[in-house]
Structure formats: structure tokens, C-alpha cells
Write an enzyme that holds these catalytic residues in place. Structure first.
Site, mmCIF file in Angstrom:
data_model
loop_
_atom_site.group_PDB
_atom_site.id
_atom_site.type_symbol
_atom_site.label_atom_id
_atom_site.label_comp_id
_atom_site.label_asym_id
_atom_site.label_seq_id
_atom_site.Cartn_x
_atom_site.Cartn_y
_atom_site.Cartn_z
ATOM 1 N N GLY A 153 0.823 -1.214 0.000
ATOM 2 C CA GLY A 153 0.000 0.000 0.000
ATOM 3 C C GLY A 153 0.849 1.252 0.000
ATOM 4 N N HIS A 204 -31.553 19.036 -5.395
ATOM 5 C CA HIS A 204 -31.764 20.021 -4.335
ATOM 6 C C HIS A 204 -32.241 19.288 -3.086
ATOM 7 C CE1 HIS A 204 -32.811 23.825 -2.462
ATOM 8 N NE2 HIS A 204 -33.961 23.264 -2.095
ATOM 9 N N ILE A 239 0.547 18.753 2.316
ATOM 10 C CA ILE A 239 0.978 18.004 3.507
ATOM 11 C C ILE A 239 1.125 18.944 4.700
ATOM 12 C CG2 ILE A 239 2.838 16.605 4.495
ATOM 13 C CD1 ILE A 239 3.371 15.525 1.665
#
Lengths: 466, 425
Positions: free
Chosen positions: A40, A445, A185
Site C-alpha cells: 500500500g 436540491h 501536507i
């Protein structure tokens, strides 16, 4: 040793590498991924995801403090930093195991170790200096990502001077914090610690915060940050860090004046450098420029059969850019028809500070610089029913159109949930819609998305609610 | 007389195509609108429809033939009442045209241009939906381009902005009817909206040259950050030298402009940083001194090039310039004679223009605008004096050349003109 001959070897399993691996497996390529740290990559373990977990905590905490505005009463709202961090780590761990599962399900072979090119079509994998496997493949993708840039003389020490890595797992809540760099960051960490009560100063070398964003959005963001108590110093540079036992005195130079700011912790967020070292690139035709691998529009390096994707292949440093590049490379290797190079103007960027910022395409200034005659639309959150009902009236949606063709050149947003809204314009841009199609589209809406409609209408002088 | 089937031009730029396959056999009845064959171009495979009725009498170019020239005879249709014997004669007559270059005049010229009709019919056959993005549709409409002419590069062959822009830049415009050489032929501009009460006017269709000028100069003015440097240069010594040199021989007649070309060439030799272009990744420094000289022609502006101008004497430059200018006016310049160059000179002095600022000729970094030499009052040694002075303005792309470099080049150029003997060194 097990199977060592593959169609494709991917070095790095971040959002570029693991997505490329799964797509390759779908296309029937025998695929291996080599990962030296954790599946990952940074995104999932030390970047995008765990910071979002932290910011969720600080957002809820902020809402608790404003409970009165909603007719609610919260007494003694407080937090436990270690539990906030633990939750964030838990989220990262959950996703990491998810990636592991996905790779397994797709029959991608994962090697735990450090990969190095070892001659044409060859990759050597080692773990702690010991050989693990010698792999061969016709195609190799470099997807090793990047790490925080370090300024000489201001090296992080893990204790007083942090990078994102320490800032994600703070052992203590700093009373006073200084963040160097106001890109995504830096500003996300500033938002997090500021919301939890740190006296936060942000130092930015450019003349505005979030310097890649549209100037109007930058200005609104700064105003909002300052309202929340953040101190922001722009056009400034940090010239010195003097450390004592448990604090740092930072010398900041701005506009010819020097000031000393004493804080408990410093976070360095001054950009990134590509992970190009120890990859065996020496002696190959892979060209490295300013810590990034040079690639063409098809992500090919100078070395036949070697590709680079994601952060190592250059800006913008975004997970979704890496994933898309991975898919492009793999589909070309597999001979899929209709593969297109990535259109860099269609890569959205999201920053999860408070208020959130999201954008895609050209800023107003960039569009003008490129010679476009532009039509600019703006719609403020204060004009939107749902925003008022949510109590989120701060923010704006800005659109930039080519006056000649009606092409949506750029969209720039600041305010609640805009990071979730930007995809609407993304789809519009990808399908090359014009202002007319966006005007014809029916927006539900009551939603925040109605502002996207209104902003388009405003660009043509037709906004209804403002 | 059988009807000749000619290789159709399925796009304005198509010069030849492949006959993929016949969908009718010899002896089949053919009605107008029937698909006769599939034709492949470099872009797409398209259906070729019949425009006449009859019986497909003879196939002259078989399935799978590559590189069939547009307007080449590919088959014959027998009209009602004709029999196969008619084929022999027609085939022989048509053979003349076989393999010939695409010629707009064909044996069927008496008929209303069947090639065009076929192409148009194929392209806009009713009921065929053309997939294009809204943006592509709008840009095409504004440019007067029929979407049916284009091959889409988007998902499932959808026509996207890029396809239309590429078509515009390659000169494809509305009259798909144009001859196969349409890319080079002047094409009609889209009709401008007619204001109801506007002044009367006539419209001159844009030539492709005019379009290129418009595109390149708009691009230059809008994307290149120009700045301008002007100097006044005394010409008296140069004029005297010119008169002297011209008096010595009839073999050459040097113009002031020839001196300017040489001075620019030597100036660039001294300041090579001004002989440069900007690219996205690097500054490109030219190692040759090739100078483009703007020449006005009836069709528009063109810039023939004096190559290696730094290595050529005044007489050589003068002779070459005269030849190039004549060729330019006659439209006979070869591409290599006007494409390239590292620096441009534009001289409007002969029209009495005192000073002007030229638009950079991309991708070059500098252009020198030369004004007229005229007598002006100058101050010399604390007294008024008369001198022949010419103003020159250098337009500079700031991405490539900074102010100091531009000034340094101009100083070198000025010195060479004011002390023309140094040019002979």
C-alpha cells in the site's frame, strides 16, 4: 526458490504499484510485486489515508466545540491523542490487509524485500542484505515513490524536528508548533494540530499558502486559517533551527526582517524527492533528473522495457495519478486498444485542511497566461441552502471557462466537502462537456453540488441565487 | 458507355487508400446508395456507396489492393441496355488513367463530380450517428468542419477536441468536396455571422498561408513574453562604404539590407546567446547562423533564410537575397528555404517607417525590426550636427534571452553598422 519468471515485475506496492499489479493480473499477465516495507506504500500507511483519519478526529472535535450553534450541549470536550493516533493506525492496518487480500485474490506474487535492476529484464531481490530471489521479466515498472525532502542544516531528528512520518504518530501534543511549507501536507498537519489546540505557525516561501491553487482560493484559505488562530508567514524562509532539550528556536526571515520563534516541535513539509537510490539504475539508460526518473508520455524510461510511474516519475505527486499511470503502462504492455496518455490537466487535487480545498485544471491566472480569453464564475457557500443548513457557510466554487469554446478549463473550490464535489467537474472535463451541458444538467436540491451548477451559470452571468 | 467507378476521396487529405473488399460481385445489380466496397484510409475503413444505377460489369482493382490512388479507375457499371461488350472499350479508355496521379479532370468530368458526391453521401449517410464530445462538436462547428470527415481517437472512436484541433491545424475545412490535394489548396473560411446593420463588405477567403500566419503570430504574441529594445544607429559611414563598393563593380549592387544581414550574422557570432530558441525542457542554442529575412509577397509574409550568413560575404548575401526574394514573390520557395532559421530581420525602412516592434517568429528567440535611415539632428561634441540615423528595435523572447544579452547583441550590431569596415574583417 519459487517461480521467478514473470511477464511483469513491479517495484513498489503503493497506489501506483498495487493498482498496476491488479490491472495486469486482470489482463492475464503473470505479475510480481516487490515491496520492501509495507503493502500500500506511503499513501495507505503513512500518507493520504492515516492523515484523513487524524483529520476526521480533529473535525469532530471542532464540531463538538461548536455544538452550541446547533442547539446541542457538550461538556468537557477533550481528546486523547494516543487514541486518535491508534485509530489512524488501525485504519491504515485495515487497508494494508485489504491490499494484501486483493493481490492474493488476483494471484499476484508478492516478494518481501528490496529490488534492484540486475541487467536487462532482471531484478534481484534481497532482504537485510541476503538474496531472496532473482527474477526475470520482459517488463519492469519502477513505482518506488518518494520521501520527504530534507534541507541541509534542518535535518529531521524524529524528536523535535518531524517529517510527516513522526507527525502522523505524535508521542506528545505540542503546545507550540511550526510547520515549514504550506503545500497539501504541511497545511493538513497545521490544520490538525491547530484544531487540537496547538499554537500553530506556518512558514511558506511563496507569497501565499497552498501556492499551486488559484490565487483567490489561496487568499480565502489564508483568511480562514488565520481566523482559526493559525499564524501564517509567507514569502519567508527558515534560516536556522536552534535546538535545546525540549524546544526549538526557529529563525524566520521575511521581507528583510528576521524573527526568532520558539516552538515545541517543527514539521518539515517542503516537498519530496524521488526514491531513485539503490535501484540499480546506474549503468542503465534510465535517466534521473532532480531525483525523478525521466519518462515520456507513455511512462517509458530510456531503458527498453523499464517504465516508471507515480511520484518517482515526477509531479503532480498524487496517488490517483500514480494509479492511472500504472493502468496506462499495463494496458499498453498487454496490447489493449484505445489506451491514451494521461492528460495532466485532468488530474484533480484535494487538500483536507479546514476548510477543504479541491481543484482541477488551470487556475484563472494560468489560463490567462496561456492566452485564453476566460469567463470566470464564482458562487459562495453563503448562497447555498444546504450549506446554510449545515452551518458551513464559508467557501466558494470558482469555474474558469474558455470564452471561445466553452471548455471548462479549471474548477477551484474551497469549503465543506469540496473534496467530494470535485469529481463532478472531473467527469465533465473528461467527457469534454461545455458550459451548455453543465447548465442543462439537473443538480439535486438541496445539495452543496448546486453550487457547482450556479458557478457555471455565474460564468455566463446567469447565477440564480446570488 | 459504361459508368466508370473511380477511387473516391473519403477525406480531403486522402491521396490514396486501400481497396479492402468489394461488397458487390461482377453481375450484381447496383442501386444508388448501395455499398459497393470498403475503402481503408490511414484513419479508418469507410463504405463507398454507388451514385449510379446499373450492373457491376467489371472489377478492375481486386480486393486487398494497397495504395490505390484517388480517382484511379477501379470498376465499371453497365447502364441499362448495355452489355458486356461495352466493357472492353471502356476498360481500354480507362486504362490511360490507371495508376495515374490523382487528377481532378477525369473522363467522367461531364457528369457532376461523382467522386465528391460519393464522399459526401458516405460521410453523412442519414441515420448514422456521429459520436463526438460536446466540446469537439462546438469547436468543429465554429471552424466549419464536418464531423463526419473526422476519425475519432476517443473511447469507441468518439471524436474528441484533439481530433478536431488536429484537423484544423492540418487545414481540413468544410468543403470536403475539394480535390484530393485539399490540404495544400486554399480553403474557404466559415462564413462570418452577418450583422444586420453592419457596413457593406466583401470577404476574401483565407489562404492557407494567411491561416498559418494568423495562427503562428497569434500564438507568438499571446504565449511569448516579448520585450523590446531600441537603438539609434548612424549610417553615414555605411552609406559611404556602400557607394564606394557599388561603384567598383557592376557584378553586384549592395543594399543597406545586405549590410544589415551581415552585421546581424556577425553580431550573433559575437553574442551566440541571442541565436536561440525556447523549448519546454531546454534553451536551444543554434550552432549555425541562419538568418530569416521577412519578405512581403502578394499572398502574405514569408521568411526565406540566408543560411550560414556569418560565412558569406556581402556580395554573396546580396545575390542570394535577390534570388530568394524573387522565388518568394513567385511562391516558388522550397520548404527548406523558408523553414528554420535562428533569427529574423524585418525591414520596413523602404516604406519610410521610422521605428516599429515586430512579433517574434516562433520558435526563434529574437526578431530585429529595422526602420528607415533618415537625416536627423544629433548632438556631437556639444554641437548640433546632421547624421543619417536608423532606429532598430529588437523584440526578444524573455524566456530565452534576457535584457542584458539582448542589449549586448544590439551593441555589437550597432558597432558593426557604425564602423562598417569591421564587417569586412
Amino acid at each position: 526458490m519459487s517461480q521467478t519468471s514473470f511477464d511483469l515485475i513491479i517495484i513498489g506496492s503503493g497506489p501506483g504499484g498495487y493498482v498496476a499489479a491488479i490491472r495486469a493480473a486482470q489482463l492475464g499477465l503473470k505479475t510480481a510485486v516487490v515491496e520492501r516495507e509495507h503493502l500500500g506504500g506511503i499513501c495507505l500507511n503513512w500518507g493520504c489515508i492515516p492523515t484523513k483519519a487524524l483529520l476526521r478526529s480533529s473535525d469532530i472535535y471542532r464540531n463538538m466545540q461548536h455544538a452550541g450553534a446547533y442547539g446541542l450541549a457538550v461538556q468537557g470536550a477533550s481528546f486523547d491523542l494516543s487514541k486518535i493516533v491508534a485509530r489512524s493506525r488501525g485504519v491504515a492496518a485495515q487497508l494494508q490487509s485489504g491490499v494484501k487480500h486483493l493481490l492474493k485474490k488476483n494471484k499476484v506474487t508478492v516478494f518481501d524485500g528490496h529490488a534492484m535492476l540486475a541487467g536487462p529484464g532482471k531484478v534481484a531481490v534481497t532482504k537485510d542484505g541476503k538474496p531472496v530471489a532473482d527474477l526475470t521479466a520482459k517488463n519492469i515498472i519502477l513505482a518506488t515513490g518518494a520521501r520527504a525532502r530534507v534541507i541541509p542544516g534542518m535535518e529531521p531528528d524524529s524528536k523535535l524536528v518531524w517529517t510527516y512520518k513522526e507527525a502522523l504518530v505524535p508521542d506528545t501534543m505540542p503546545k507550540r508548533l511550526l510547520v515549514v511549507g504550506s503545500g497539501a501536507i504541511g497545511i493538513e498537519f497545521a490544520s490538525f494540530f491547530n484544531a487540537l489546540g496547538a499554537e500553530t505557525t506556518v512558514v511558506e516561501v511563496m507569497d501565499r499558502v497552498l501556492p499551486v491553487e488559484d490565487a483567490e482560493i489561496s487568499a480565502m484559505a489564508r483568511k480562514s486559517f488565520e481566523k482559526q488562530g493559525m499564524k501564517i508567514i509567507t514569502s519567508a524562509s527558515v534560516t536556522k533551527l536552534d535546538k535545546s532539550a525540549n524546544e526549538v528556536t526557529v529563525t524566520v526571515e521575511a521581507g528583510g526582517k528576521t524573527q526568532a520563534i520558539t516552538v515545541d516541535r517543527v514539521i518539515l513539509a517542503v516537498g519530496i524527492v524521488g526514491n531513485v537510490e539503490n535501484l540499480g539504475l546506474e549503468g542503465t539508460k534510465v535517466v534521473v533528473e532532480k531525483t525523478h526518473v525521466v519518462v515520456n508520455q507513455w511512462l517509458e524510461t530510456g531503458e527498453p522495457g523499464v517504465y516508471a510511474i507515480g511520484d518517482i516519475a515526477g509531479a503532480p505527486w498524487l496517488a490517483h495519478k500514480a494509479s492511472h499511470e500504472g493502468v496506462i503502462v499495463v494496458e499498453r504492455i498487454a496490447g489493449v486498444a484505445d489506451v491514451h496518455p494521461l492528460n495532466t490537466r485532468n488530474i484533480p487535487g484535494c487538500t483536507y485542511c479546514h476548510p477543504q480545498v479541491a481543484s482541477v485544471g488551470l487556475t484563472e491566472a494560468k489560463a490567462k497566461e496561456k492566452g485564453y480569453a476566460v469567463k470566470v464564475g464564482r458562487f459562495p457557500f453563503i448562497g447555498n441552502g444546504k450549506a446554510i443548513a449545515l452551518g458551513e457557510t464559508e467557501g466558494m466554487i470558482k469555474t474558469v471557462f474558455d470564452a471561445k469554446t466553452g471548455e471548462l478549463l479549471g474548477a477551484h473550490m474551497i469549503g465543506a466537502e469540496v473534496t467530494e464535489l470535485i469529481q463532478g467537474y472531473m467527469v465533465a472535463k473528461t467527457l469534454e462537456t461545455t458550459e451548455a451541458d453543465l447548465m442543462h444538467a439537473v443538480f439535486p436540491h438541496p445539495t452543496l453540488s448546486e453550487m457547482m451548477h450556479e458557478s457555471v451559470l455565474d460564468a455566463y452571468g446567469r447565477a440564480i441565487h446570488f | 458507355m459504361p459508368i466508370q467507378i473511380l477511387m473516391p476521396a473519403l477525406s480531403p487529405t486522402m491521396a490514396e487508400g486501400n481497396l479492402a473488399r468489394w461488397l458487390k460481385k461482377e453481375g450484381d445489380t447496383v442501386k444508388a446508395g448501395d455499398v459497393l466496397a470498403e475503402i481503408e484510409t490511414d484513419k479508418a475503413t469507410m463504405e463507398f456507396e454507388a451514385t449510379d444505377e446499373g450492373i457491376l460489369g467489371k472489377i478492375l482493382v481486386p480486393d486487398g489492393t494497397q495504395g490505390v490512388k484517388v480517382n484511379q479507375l477501379i470498376g465499371l457499371i453497365l447502364e441499362e441496355g448495355e452489355d458486356a461488350s461495352a466493357l472492353t472499350a471502356a476498360g481500354a479508355a480507362g486504362a490511360v488513367n490507371l495508376g495515374g496521379v490523382a487528377a481532378p479532370v477525369t473522363p467522367v468530368a461531364t457528369k457532376p463530380t461523382p467522386v465528391t458526391a460519393a464522399a459526401t453521401a458516405t460521410a453523412t449517410a442519414p441515420g448514422t450517428r456521429i459520436f463526438a464530445t460536446p466540446l469537439a462538436k462546438r469547436i468543429a462547428k465554429d471552424a466549419g468542419i464536418e464531423l463526419a470527415q473526422l476519425a475519432g481517437s476517443g473511447p469507441h472512436g468518439r471524436i474528441v477536441k484533439h481530433d478536431v484541433e488536429q484537423a484544423i491545424s492540418s487545414g481540413v475545412t468544410k468543403p470536403a468536396a475539394a480535390a484530393p490535394v485539399a490540404a495544400a489548396a486554399p480553403a474557404k473560411a466559415a462564413p462570418a455571422p452577418v450583422p444586420e446593420f453592419g457596413p457593406a463588405y466583401t470577404e476574401v477567403p483565407l489562404t492557407s498561408m494567411r491561416k498559418v500566419i494568423a495562427k503562428r503570430l497569434t500564438e507568438a504574441k499571446q504565449t511569448v513574453p516579448h520585450f523590446y529594445l531600441t537603438v539609434d544607429i548612424e549610417l553615414d559611414k555605411l552609406l559611404a562604404l556602400r557607394a564606394d563598393l557599388n561603384g567598383r563593380s557592376d557584378a553586384y549592387k549592395l543594399s543597406v539590407n545586405d549590410f544589415i544581414i551581415r552585421a546581424v550574422a556577425l553580431g550573433l557570432k559575437k553574442v551566440p546567446a541571442a541565436n536561440a530558441s525556447f523549448t519546454e525542457t531546454a534553451i536551444r542554442l543554434y550552432t549555425d547562423v541562419d538568418i530569416s529575412v521577412a519578405v512581403a509577397t502578394p499572398a502574405g509574409l514569408i521568411t526565406p533564410i540566408i543560411k550560414h550568413a556569418d560565412q558569406k560575404g556581402l556580395a554573396a548575401i546580396s545575390g542570394e537575397m535577390k534570388t530568394l526574394a524573387v522565388k518568394a514573390r513567385d511562391g516558388k520557395l522550397k520548404p527548406e528555404e523558408f523553414q528554420g532559421g535562428g533569427f529574423t530581420i524585418s525591414n520596413l525602412g523602404m516604406f519610410g517607417v521610422r521605428d516599429f516592434a515586430a512579433i517574434i517568429n516562433p520558435p526563434q528567440g529574437c526578431i530585429l525590426a529595422v526602420g528607415a535611415g533618415e537625416q536627423r539632428a544629433v548632438v556631437k561634441d556639444n554641437a548640433l550636427a546632421i547624421a543619417t540615423v536608423m532606429s532598430c528595435t529588437l523584440s526578444v523572447d524573455h524566456r530565452v534571452v534576457d535584457g542584458a544579452i539582448g542589449a549586448e547583441f544590439l551593441a555589437a550590431f550597432k558597432k558593426l553598422i557604425e564602423e562598417p569596415l569591421t564587417m569586412l574583417l
